[in-house]
Write an enzyme that holds these catalytic residues in place. Structure first.
Site, PDB file in Angstrom:
ATOM      1  N   THR A  75     -25.053 -45.641  -7.324  1.00 50.46           N
ATOM      2  CA  THR A  75     -23.808 -45.057  -7.830  1.00 50.46           C
ATOM      3  C   THR A  75     -22.606 -45.628  -7.079  1.00 50.46           C
ATOM      4  OG1 THR A  75     -24.996 -43.011  -8.292  1.00 50.46           O
ATOM      5  CG2 THR A  75     -22.601 -42.897  -8.286  1.00 50.46           C
ATOM      6  N   THR A  76     -22.702 -45.691  -5.763  1.00 48.99           N
ATOM      7  CA  THR A  76     -21.615 -46.218  -4.938  1.00 48.99           C
ATOM      8  C   THR A  76     -21.345 -47.685  -5.241  1.00 48.99           C
ATOM      9  OG1 THR A  76     -22.291 -44.653  -3.223  1.00 48.99           O
ATOM     10  CG2 THR A  76     -20.777 -46.395  -2.558  1.00 48.99           C
ATOM     11  N   TYR A 138     -27.761 -36.607 -17.880  1.00 50.54           N
ATOM     12  CA  TYR A 138     -27.180 -36.079 -19.119  1.00 50.54           C
ATOM     13  C   TYR A 138     -28.212 -35.495 -20.084  1.00 50.54           C
ATOM     14  CZ  TYR A 138     -24.125 -35.591 -23.191  1.00 50.54           C
ATOM     15  OH  TYR A 138     -23.435 -35.086 -24.247  1.00 50.54           O
ATOM     16  N   TYR A 163     -34.672 -39.990  -6.689  1.00 45.92           N
ATOM     17  CA  TYR A 163     -33.276 -39.667  -6.375  1.00 45.92           C
ATOM     18  C   TYR A 163     -32.886 -38.392  -7.113  1.00 45.92           C
ATOM     19  CZ  TYR A 163     -28.159 -40.459  -5.912  1.00 45.92           C
ATOM     20  OH  TYR A 163     -26.821 -40.336  -5.646  1.00 45.92           O
ATOM     21  N   ARG A 168     -24.578 -34.608 -10.376  1.00 47.43           N
ATOM     22  CA  ARG A 168     -24.185 -35.717 -11.252  1.00 47.43           C
ATOM     23  C   ARG A 168     -25.049 -35.806 -12.508  1.00 47.43           C
ATOM     24  NH1 ARG A 168     -20.929 -40.055  -9.751  1.00 47.43           N
ATOM     25  NH2 ARG A 168     -20.068 -39.986  -7.650  1.00 47.43           N
ATOM     26  N   LYS A 192     -34.527 -39.341  -2.137  1.00 49.14           N
ATOM     27  CA  LYS A 192     -33.149 -39.152  -1.699  1.00 49.14           C
ATOM     28  C   LYS A 192     -32.699 -37.803  -2.245  1.00 49.14           C
ATOM     29  CE  LYS A 192     -28.408 -40.907  -2.157  1.00 49.14           C
ATOM     30  NZ  LYS A 192     -27.525 -41.935  -2.786  1.00 49.14           N
ATOM     31  N   ILE A 239     -29.116 -41.884   3.057  1.00 49.22           N
ATOM     32  CA  ILE A 239     -28.550 -42.965   2.257  1.00 49.22           C
ATOM     33  C   ILE A 239     -27.081 -42.612   2.139  1.00 49.22           C
ATOM     34  CG2 ILE A 239     -28.581 -44.179   0.051  1.00 49.22           C
ATOM     35  CD1 ILE A 239     -31.567 -43.550  -0.130  1.00 49.22           C
TER      36      ILE A 239
END
Length: 328
Positions: A75-76, A138, A163, A168, A192, A239
């Site tokens: 994402t980052t 989503y 993850y 999100r 994560k 992370i």
């Protein structure tokens, strides 16, 4: 445990993994480990092109700073805006710069399982060490759907870090589901956990124990503000977004936490607390890219739509946070 067809699939995966590893110029897989893994930003030029030269500089900074793991194209790293060709370019640079020095964990998770497979195969073929696979966002699959999604991805052959970031994605990967995944497939090696809920450490451990799981299973925090407590509670590392600008500091905090040295953890982590918080004053990675450029770690702070560069009103807050951390 998996049935005979799964055993056959696992054997094929091992063969595929060996072929991939030896075919790559980069050599064999490097195991992920405890410590500080950076959730790396992807440097971009003002015109939006990926800045591969700045990427090389960032990677060298993390080698020198003692960063324990590289998480790239998450994402980052604005992975959802990169084409497969751009992903290839980024991963080739990462392998050239840090393979054998820092384990390379690649974000390959998305909604469509076919895209997950394509990205995971690419990462494996280019010599990366593991895949970070987020819960499909989503669409909110049920827990049994998550189990199938993750075990199918693990069948590809690359070690997988699950993850969980329900803030999100809209779906929470539950501790019992994590334990089932770990037992179902040997390539699922960790998680994560980005809920910010410290109690998840023990809940995941209890769930693993209840199923008779006896191997090491990596527990990484994905929430910088609670990472120190996460590791002190039995986690194995992080992370981290903060590690983009404070790589050595975050590494040192995690090492102290792994040693159980609460006094040293507080001494090292307290100066970072404003940074942990204010790197999220706008959506990640907007502040992180601004701060990375501010410290001269990359030439430009450009970011791709639909993200935009940080509002000027936040600059004093980020400056104050960097000063408090001793970075300015």
């Amino acid at each position: 445990m998996r049935n005979i067809m799964s055993v056959t699939r696992t054997a094929c995966c091992v063969a595929l993994l060996c072929i991939s590893s030896f075919d790559s110029a980069s050599g064999l897989l490097n195991p992920l480990k405890k410590g500080s893994t950076v959730a790396l930003v992807t440097p971009m030029k003002p015109n939006g092109d990926v800045d591969l030269q700045s990427l090389r500089g960032l990677l060298r900074y993390h080698v020198i700073s003692g960063t324990d793991g590289l998480c790239i194209l998450g994402t980052t790293g604005e992975a959802t805006t990169l084409s497969m060709k751009e992903r290839e370019e980024v991963l080739k640079v990462a392998v050239e710069e840090v393979k054998g020095k820092i384990p390379i964990l690649v974000g390959t998770g998305t909604i469509n399982p076919n895209s997950v497979r394509e990205q995971t195969l690419q990462a494996m073929d280019l010599g990366c060490d593991a895949a970070l696979v987020v819960t499909p966002y989503y669409v909110k699959p049920p827990q049994r759907g998550l189990i199938k999604h993750f075990t199918d991805t693990a069948d590809i052959g690359l070690p997988v870090i699950l993850y969980n970031v329900p803030g999100r994605t809209g779906v929470d990967l539950l501790p019992d589901t994590i334990a089932i995944c770990a037992n179902e497939h040997e390539n699922i090696i960790g998680v994560k956990e980005a809920t910010g809920d410290i109690s998840r450490v023990q809940k995941i451990k209890d769930a693993l124990s209840k199923t008779g799981y006896s191997k090491d299973f990596l527990l990484y925090s994905g929430d910088d503000g609670t990472t120190a407590d996460f590791v002190l509670s039995g986690g194995h590392g992080c992370i981290s977004v903060t590690a983009n600008v404070a790589a050595k500091q975050v590494h040192d905090v995690i090492m102290a936490a792994l040693d159980g040295n609460i006094e040293k953890v507080n001494e090292l982590n307290n100066p970072l607390m404003k940074l942990h918080e204010n790197l999220f004053v706008e959506s990640n990675p907007i502040p992180a890219k601004w701060a990375t450029r501010r410290l001269g770690l990359m030439e430009h702070g450009a970011i791709r739509p639909p993200m935009v560069e940080m509002e000027e009103k936040h600059i004093p807050l980020l400056e104050e946070s960097l000063l408090a951390a001793g970075l300015l």
